[in-house]
Enzyme design. Structure first.
Site, PDB file in Angstrom:
ATOM      1  N   ARG A  61       0.875  -1.288  -0.041  1.00 13.82           N
ATOM      2  CA  ARG A  61       0.149  -0.164  -0.139  1.00 13.82           C
ATOM      3  C   ARG A  61       0.828   1.266   0.062  1.00 13.82           C
ATOM      4  O   ARG A  61       0.449   2.389  -0.378  1.00 13.82           O
ATOM      5  CB  ARG A  61      -0.951  -0.073   1.300  1.00 13.82           C
ATOM      6  CG  ARG A  61      -2.127  -1.108   0.795  1.00 13.82           C
ATOM      7  CD  ARG A  61      -2.694  -1.451   2.313  1.00 13.82           C
ATOM      8  NE  ARG A  61      -2.121  -1.937   3.202  1.00 13.82           N
ATOM      9  CZ  ARG A  61      -1.887  -3.431   3.384  1.00 13.82           C
ATOM     10  NH1 ARG A  61      -2.485  -4.321   2.387  1.00 13.82           N
ATOM     11  NH2 ARG A  61      -1.124  -3.802   4.160  1.00 13.82           N
ATOM     12  N   GLU A  98       4.832  -8.222  12.753  1.00 20.85           N
ATOM     13  CA  GLU A  98       3.533  -8.505  13.761  1.00 20.85           C
ATOM     14  C   GLU A  98       3.294 -10.099  13.506  1.00 20.85           C
ATOM     15  O   GLU A  98       2.849 -10.523  14.479  1.00 20.85           O
ATOM     16  CB  GLU A  98       2.312  -7.490  13.345  1.00 20.85           C
ATOM     17  CG  GLU A  98       1.429  -7.599  14.501  1.00 20.85           C
ATOM     18  CD  GLU A  98       0.493  -6.220  14.418  1.00 20.85           C
ATOM     19  OE1 GLU A  98       0.493  -5.592  13.366  1.00 20.85           O
ATOM     20  OE2 GLU A  98      -0.577  -6.139  15.161  1.00 20.85           O
TER      21      GLU A  98
HETATM   22  C1  PRP Z   1       1.755  -4.156   6.955  1.00 20.34           C
HETATM   23  C2  PRP Z   1       1.608  -2.687   6.765  1.00 20.34           C
HETATM   24  C3  PRP Z   1       3.077  -2.249   6.962  1.00 20.34           C
HETATM   25  C4  PRP Z   1       3.514  -3.262   8.084  1.00 20.34           C
HETATM   26  C5  PRP Z   1       3.527  -2.821   9.381  1.00 20.34           C
HETATM   27  O1  PRP Z   1       1.860  -4.767   5.753  1.00 20.34           O
HETATM   28  O2  PRP Z   1       1.237  -2.311   5.419  1.00 20.34           O
HETATM   29  O3  PRP Z   1       3.875  -2.388   5.891  1.00 20.34           O
HETATM   30  O4  PRP Z   1       2.439  -4.619   7.914  1.00 20.34           O
HETATM   31  O5  PRP Z   1       3.750  -3.528  10.243  1.00 20.34           O
HETATM   32  P1  PRP Z   1       5.147  -3.452  11.377  1.00 20.34           P
HETATM   33  O6  PRP Z   1       5.168  -2.086  11.692  1.00 20.34           O
HETATM   34  O7  PRP Z   1       4.537  -4.542  12.283  1.00 20.34           O
HETATM   35  O8  PRP Z   1       6.368  -3.981  10.625  1.00 20.34           O
HETATM   36  P2  PRP Z   1       2.188  -6.490   5.498  1.00 20.34           P
HETATM   37  O9  PRP Z   1       3.403  -7.066   5.979  1.00 20.34           O
HETATM   38  O10 PRP Z   1       0.879  -6.926   6.091  1.00 20.34           O
HETATM   39  O11 PRP Z   1       2.075  -6.541   3.855  1.00 20.34           O
HETATM   40  P3  PRP Z   1       1.130  -6.004   2.730  1.00 20.34           P
HETATM   41  O12 PRP Z   1       1.368  -4.583   2.466  1.00 20.34           O
HETATM   42  O13 PRP Z   1       1.796  -6.581   1.444  1.00 20.34           O
HETATM   43  O14 PRP Z   1      -0.146  -6.437   2.956  1.00 20.34           O
END
Ligand code: PRP
Length: 174
Positions: A61, A98
């Site tokens: 995103r 997370e």
């Molecule tokens: C989510 C979000 C951040 C990250 C934050 O992405 O978009 O990039 O988690 O988490 P953190 O601060 O605990 O590291 P995700 O890893 O779900 O990937 P995506 O954007 O591909 O869904």
């Protein structure tokens, strides 16, 4: 800005136990799909580092944010990819999420990042591992992260404590 914060607060979709049990997922899709909300978020981020040389967004995103802000500032945009998506050579950094672990990568050639002033963007700051890994990639190649910004910060996960010297702005903190 107040307008951006209002849109984020009103439009974010929350979902418990997604993608894994115990995680409450913030889906910003409706914020980005809203014309005024998206504009307000992009303008807010563009104002943070108007002198940035390059805007970088984290997979996935963060790409939307990065492109919008780069077009507003008149800079290029760099997509920080999840591991395995870019052809070699790449600069790679593993990080704890997370939920689980992963890697982020940027190209090791083709884009001269030396001395570049980077505005680093993502949608959510949770545990902070993602943003810290992204910033570390730029430090490794001799670029400077002048600022980082997220739409939503989940303060109880203390992600801010894991960041480097760059200032971190969040539009909404929960
Ligand atoms: C989510 C979000 C951040 C990250 C934050 O992405 O978009 O990039 O988690 O988490 P953190 O601060 O605990 O590291 P995700 O890893 O779900 O990937 P995506 O954007 O591909 O869904």
């Amino acid at each position: 800005t107040a307008e951006a914060a209002e849109a984020v607060t009103r439009l974010t979709r929350w979902h418990d136990d997604f993608p894994t049990a115990g995680v409450r997922f913030a889906d910003l899709t409706p914020v980005f799909a809203d014309a005024a909300g998206f504009r307000a978020v992009i303008d807010c981020f563009a104002a943070i580092a108007p002198d940035a040389d390059l805007v970088a967004g984290v997979d996935a995103r963060g790409f939307l944010l990065g492109a919008g802000v780069a077009a507003t500032l008149g800079t290029g945009v760099l997509a920080i990819r999840k591991g395995g998506k870019l052809p070699p050579p790449v600069v790679s950094r593993e990080y704890e999420l997370e939920y689980g672990s992963a890697a982020l990568e940027i190209p090791a050639d083709g884009v001269d990042l030396t001395g570049k002033r980077i505005l680093l963007l993502d949608d959510v700051l949770a545990t902070g591992g993602t943003l810290a890994a992204a910033a570390a990639l730029f430090e490794e190649v001799g670029a400077e992260v002048v600022a980082a910004a997220v739409v939503l910060e989940l303060e109880f996960l203390k992600g801010r404590e894991h960041q480097g010297a760059y200032p971190v702005t969040s539009i909404v903190t929960l």
